[in-house]
Design an enzyme around this catalytic site. Structure first.
Site, mmCIF file in Angstrom:
data_model
loop_
_atom_site.group_PDB
_atom_site.id
_atom_site.type_symbol
_atom_site.label_atom_id
_atom_site.label_comp_id
_atom_site.label_asym_id
_atom_site.label_seq_id
_atom_site.Cartn_x
_atom_site.Cartn_y
_atom_site.Cartn_z
ATOM 1 C CE LYS A 115 -74.342 96.056 26.761
ATOM 2 N NZ LYS A 115 -75.589 95.895 26.184
ATOM 3 N NE ARG A 170 -76.227 103.568 25.924
ATOM 4 C CZ ARG A 170 -75.433 103.190 27.040
ATOM 5 N NH1 ARG A 170 -75.184 104.529 27.610
ATOM 6 N NH2 ARG A 170 -74.831 102.244 27.798
ATOM 7 C CD GLU A 227 -71.625 88.967 35.145
ATOM 8 O OE1 GLU A 227 -72.356 88.134 34.521
ATOM 9 O OE2 GLU A 227 -71.929 89.971 35.769
ATOM 10 C CE LYS A 267 -72.592 96.202 23.175
ATOM 11 N NZ LYS A 267 -73.853 96.159 23.436
ATOM 12 C CE1 TYR A 312 -74.098 98.474 14.334
ATOM 13 C CE2 TYR A 312 -72.170 98.862 15.901
ATOM 14 C CZ TYR A 312 -73.257 98.536 15.727
ATOM 15 O OH TYR A 312 -74.245 98.510 16.820
HETATM 16 C C1 PBG Z 1 -78.664 97.193 24.589
HETATM 17 C C2 PBG Z 1 -77.700 97.155 23.887
HETATM 18 C C3 PBG Z 1 -76.456 98.191 23.597
HETATM 19 C C4 PBG Z 1 -75.642 97.818 22.440
HETATM 20 C C5 PBG Z 1 -76.299 96.351 22.210
HETATM 21 N N1 PBG Z 1 -77.160 96.276 22.857
HETATM 22 C C6 PBG Z 1 -76.391 99.423 24.224
HETATM 23 C C7 PBG Z 1 -76.384 99.543 25.631
HETATM 24 O O1 PBG Z 1 -76.180 98.873 26.405
HETATM 25 O O2 PBG Z 1 -76.558 100.823 26.165
HETATM 26 C C8 PBG Z 1 -74.334 98.498 22.034
HETATM 27 C C9 PBG Z 1 -74.069 98.519 20.862
HETATM 28 C C10 PBG Z 1 -73.251 99.318 20.248
HETATM 29 O O3 PBG Z 1 -72.901 100.357 20.782
HETATM 30 O O4 PBG Z 1 -72.902 99.196 18.923
HETATM 31 N N2 PBG Z 1 -78.790 96.503 25.764
#
Ligand code: PBG
Length: 329
Positions: free
Chosen positions: A196, A206, A239, A254, A319
């Site tokens: 990630k 957010r 990782e 991600k 989405y």
């Molecule tokens: C939280 C989380 C995030 C996303 C998924 N889980 C945001 C972040 O890490 O700040 C992002 C998903 C998206 O942008 O669609 N840990």
């Protein structure tokens, strides 16, 4: 004789293109992210995510049934927590009657066979908007892992099929796996957000959860002390391998589109299912350009989704899941 080989023969009609097509996408490829809020009768559109909504529990049940009818059988739950329930330790995350725990039960009640995955991270619960506990200019690792572990057990207890830790703390997969085993949740899976990246593409998400990090002295707002540097490739493999050794059943990369090189590399490297998350900013870009008439929404959407599968993703969190399935007819 010139030319002996004409590659265009295999492109000359829809039928032959169909016959030789290497990658197809089906409803069962998708994991559908859902945003849950407190209240009743709520279906609020997220400003930076057109046609995507925050749902109260009653509407969550309806949505789950609709998804199920469409052949979308897996959901990934996120909750928007009211400010007054947020603190530095994410205590509300452990509330047995908290919104996530109720959301899990709601989906399972509405659709008993729906696969329910839950986000495990402190950010929606954190008064600082960080994925772990903040102390002295640091995001504490081991203390955060303790809370994430308890949170995972709490989700399993509420009926989650999989927990999906998205926090990027070190050692959390092992800790969560051991706790799930100890508590008897041997069949609860872990989908690890393994690679990630600290990405600016999470902005709209957010907004959706009102979970953006606040300014704190000495702590970068971009989460770069725990999420990965997007300049790095080898680190993603390390990782991911570590998460598998620690007990992850599924690994995830991600965001999606900018990271398909990483998806392919991980796919070649590991033998567990690989998921990719097409994140909120990727969704927002397509919606915005389409609204302006600058891009064709459906074509661009399908091209991107196919690209993710072609890159090696077995599972796509997106989405666009409903839009794509509607288009498949
Ligand atoms: C939280 C989380 C995030 C996303 C998924 N889980 C945001 C972040 O890490 O700040 C992002 C998903 C998206 O942008 O669609 N840990």
């Amino acid at each position: 004789m010139y030319p002996l080989i004409r590659n265009r023969r295999l492109r000359s009609s829809e039928a032959i293109r169909h016959l030789v097509r290497e990658t197809i996408i089906t409803p069962s490829d998708f994991l559908v992210p859902l945003f849950v809020v407190e209240g009743k009768g709520i279906k609020e559109e997220i400003a930076s995510m057109p046609n995507y909504y925050r749902l109260s529990l009653d509407n969550l049940a309806k949505e789950a049934k609709e998804l199920w009818k469409m052949g979308l059988c897996s959901v990934l739950l996120f909750v928007k927590v009211p400010d007054n329930l947020k603190d530095n330790h994410g205590s509300e995350a452990l509330n047995e009657n908290g919104l996530m725990q109720l959301a899990i039960k709601t989906v399972k009640n509405a659709c008993p066979d729906m696969l329910v995955m839950t986000d495990v991270a402190l950010d929606p619960y954190s008064s600082y908007g960080h994925d772990g506990i903040v102390s002295d200019g640091q995001i504490l690792n081991d203390e955060s892992v303790e809370v994430l572990t308890e949170m995972s057990v709490s989700h399993a207890k509420a009926g989650a099929d999989f927990v999906a830790p998205s926090d990027m703390m070190d050692g959390r997969i092992l800790s969560i796996r051991e706790a799930l085993e100890d508590e008897g949740y041997i069949n609860t899976g872990i989908m690890a957000y393994s690679a990630k990246y600290a990405s600016a593409f999470y902005g709209p998400f957010r907004d959706a959860l009102d979970s953006a990090p606040v300014t704190i002295k000495n702590i970068p707002k971009d989460k770069s002390t725990y999420q990965m540097d997007f300049s790095n490739r080898f680190e993603a493999i390390r990782e991911t391998q570590m998460d598998i050794e620690e007990g992850a059943d599924i690994v995830m990369v991600k965001p999606g589109l900018c990271y398909l090189d990483i998806v392919r590399e991980i796919k070649n490297e590991v033998d567990v299912p690989v998921a990719v998350y097409q994140v909120s900013g990727e969704y927002a870009m397509v919606k915005a350009a389409a609204e302006k008439g600058w891009l064709d929404h459906d074509s661009v959407m399908m091209e991107q989704l196919i690209a993710m599968k072609r890159a090696g993703a077995n599972i796509i969190a997106s989405y666009f899941a409903k839009d794509a399935v509607k288009l498949m007819g």
